[in-house]
Enzyme design. Structure first.
Site, PDB file in Angstrom:
ATOM      1  CB  ILE A  66      -0.882  -0.086   1.128  1.00  0.00           C
ATOM      2  CG1 ILE A  66      -1.685  -1.259   1.502  1.00  0.00           C
ATOM      3  CG2 ILE A  66      -1.835   1.338   1.223  1.00  0.00           C
ATOM      4  CD1 ILE A  66      -1.220  -2.401   2.185  1.00  0.00           C
TER       5      ILE A  66
ATOM      6  CG  HIS B  27       5.505  -3.188   2.187  1.00  0.00           C
ATOM      7  ND1 HIS B  27       5.844  -2.119   1.550  1.00  0.00           N
ATOM      8  CD2 HIS B  27       5.052  -4.188   1.101  1.00  0.00           C
ATOM      9  CE1 HIS B  27       5.859  -2.236   0.280  1.00  0.00           C
ATOM     10  NE2 HIS B  27       5.464  -3.447  -0.137  1.00  0.00           N
ATOM     11  CB  CYS B  28       2.836   2.020   3.633  1.00  0.00           C
ATOM     12  SG  CYS B  28       3.208   2.034   5.606  1.00  0.00           S
ATOM     13  CE1 TYR B  29       9.555   4.892  -0.116  1.00  0.00           C
ATOM     14  CE2 TYR B  29      10.533   5.752   2.404  1.00  0.00           C
ATOM     15  CZ  TYR B  29      10.727   5.427   0.920  1.00  0.00           C
ATOM     16  OH  TYR B  29      11.882   5.774   0.258  1.00  0.00           O
TER      17      TYR B  29
END
Length: 406
Positions: free
Chosen positions: A88, A142-144
């Site tokens: 995401i 996960h994202c950043y």
């Protein structure tokens, strides 16, 4: 202390370092897609992984939550037997991950801003996680930085799986990854998800208002309704349907159907003693219910007309007493008919505010405002607002709907 906790304050979303785009960018592999431009393909490929050191935590057996560095590190994925990756972020992972035959990768493009619409993906992401775990595939979401967007997705999954409130699910996730912090907009969406019983209910009034506010935010920026927000505009209720609703609202002058009961957006009156006022551009006479006055009509010329007219008048009187009694029971205000935007409201597509006119007789029925709150006579403020004035639109039941076709 987990490494990477210090970098929560830094926000990097899809940054491409200066000079990183080559003069002759590589051609996309899919030559058959007419809109697959080479430069845009390059921009959407993340090669600048700078989310800090590998950082991820196991929330429950098989389910991991972490940062982009962890998702892009194949040795880490192999070591933890992670074979499904849910991204995401503002752009996808590098090709060595997305094209790896041993990984199942799902990508959702989203930014970490309060107005980002993540709730529409909850059912989809919950299924992805659930199916992967059922196949004994460990999952990394996960994202950043693994703090807001991906945390929101994992919290939604925990809420759905264990039927938890937002607060309870947050506590459970935070006990395994302590610097989880969804932004305020995502928190609102998670609470709305619980309110809708862990599903997406398009008929839920709060969900309708949530979608309208997202659209209004886009209208504020673009000064018109963008194409990707057209779903908030509902079909014209006057168009013939297979199963028409028994209760509608009609123009008092020409009797055209201008709204269905399901189009109404109900609100509770402002508490007594609080300051109130009328709408800034227009307001109904004393905020009265539409039962107060009847539009004048010519005397019936034959027996059939007399019967249908008598049915119509009798129906209106009983309908509004029913409408008023239901208002008293549920505590909702009906001084003005706030409704969803409808297809016959042609001006709402290219204006931020204006008046609503009957599409048949052109009499003014109400107003709309995408960018400013509208104050109901009860004192409540509605944003964005699309409303019909009761003196111009009347409540009509199935009896009246039938008599129009006689």
């Amino acid at each position: 202390m987990n490494e990477g906790a210090e970098i929560v304050v830094k926000k990097v979303a899809g940054h491409i370092p200066k000079g990183s785009i080559p003069k002759n960018p590589p051609k996309p592999k899919d030559h058959h897609h007419p809109h697959h431009h080479a430069l845009s393909t390059y921009r959407l490929t993340r090669e600048d992984i700078s989310g800090g050191p590998v950082n991820l935590d196991q929330i429950e057996p098989g389910l991991w939550l972490g940062n982009v560095t962890a998702a892009a590190d194949l040795p880490t994925l192999e070591k933890l037997a992670i074979r499904s990756v849910l991204t995401i972020d503002s752009c996808p992972l590098p090709a060595h991950v997305t094209e790896n035959p041993g990984l199942r990768v799902k990508y959702i493009q989203a930014s970490d801003v309060p107005r980002e619409d993540l709730i529409k993906y909850f059912e989809e992401t919950n299924k992805f996680i659930r199916d992967s775990l059922a196949e004994e595939r460990n999952v990394l979401v996960h994202c950043y930085f693994g703090v807001s967007r991906s945390a929101t997705i994992v919290i939604a999954y925990m809420m759905d799986k264990y039927r938890l409130s937002y607060e309870a699910a947050l506590h459970r996730v935070k006990s395994r990854r302590r610097f989880v912090l969804p932004n305020p907009g995502f928190i609102t969406q998670l609470k709305l998800f619980a309110l809708m019983n862990y599903t997406i209910d398009p008929q839920n009034d709060r969900y309708k208002l949530f979608r309208l506010k997202l659209a209004a935010d886009n209208v504020r920026k673009a000064k018109r309704l963008p194409v990707n927000c057209m779903d908030v505009v509902k079909p014209d209720p006057a168009v013939t349907q297979e199963s028409p609703e028994p209760i509608v609202y009609r123009c008092r002058k020409c009797r055209r159907v201008v709204a269905r009961k399901s189009n109404l957006l109900m609100h509770k009156p402002k508490p007594a003693g609080a300051s109130g006022g009328h709408h800034s551009t227009s307001s109904p006479a004393n905020g009265e219910e539409p039962v107060a006055q009847e539009p004048e009509s010519e005397p019936p010329k034959d027996g059939l007309s007399y019967v249908t007219e008598h049915m119509r008048r009798s129906s209106i009187g009983s309908d509004h007493s029913h409408d008023r009694s239901s208002s008293e029971k549920d505590g909702m205000c009906r001084k003005i008919f706030f409704i969803e935007p409808l297809a016959w409201m042609t001006d709402i597509f290219h204006n931020t505010q204006g008046r609503l006119y009957c599409p048949k007789c052109t009499v003014k029925l109400g107003s709309f405002n995408w960018v400013m709150a509208t104050k109901c006579p009860c004192g409540a403020e509605i944003y964005p607002a699309f409303y019909l004035v009761p003196s111009k639109a009347e409540y009509s039941t199935v009896v009246q709907n039938v008599q129009v076709t006689v």
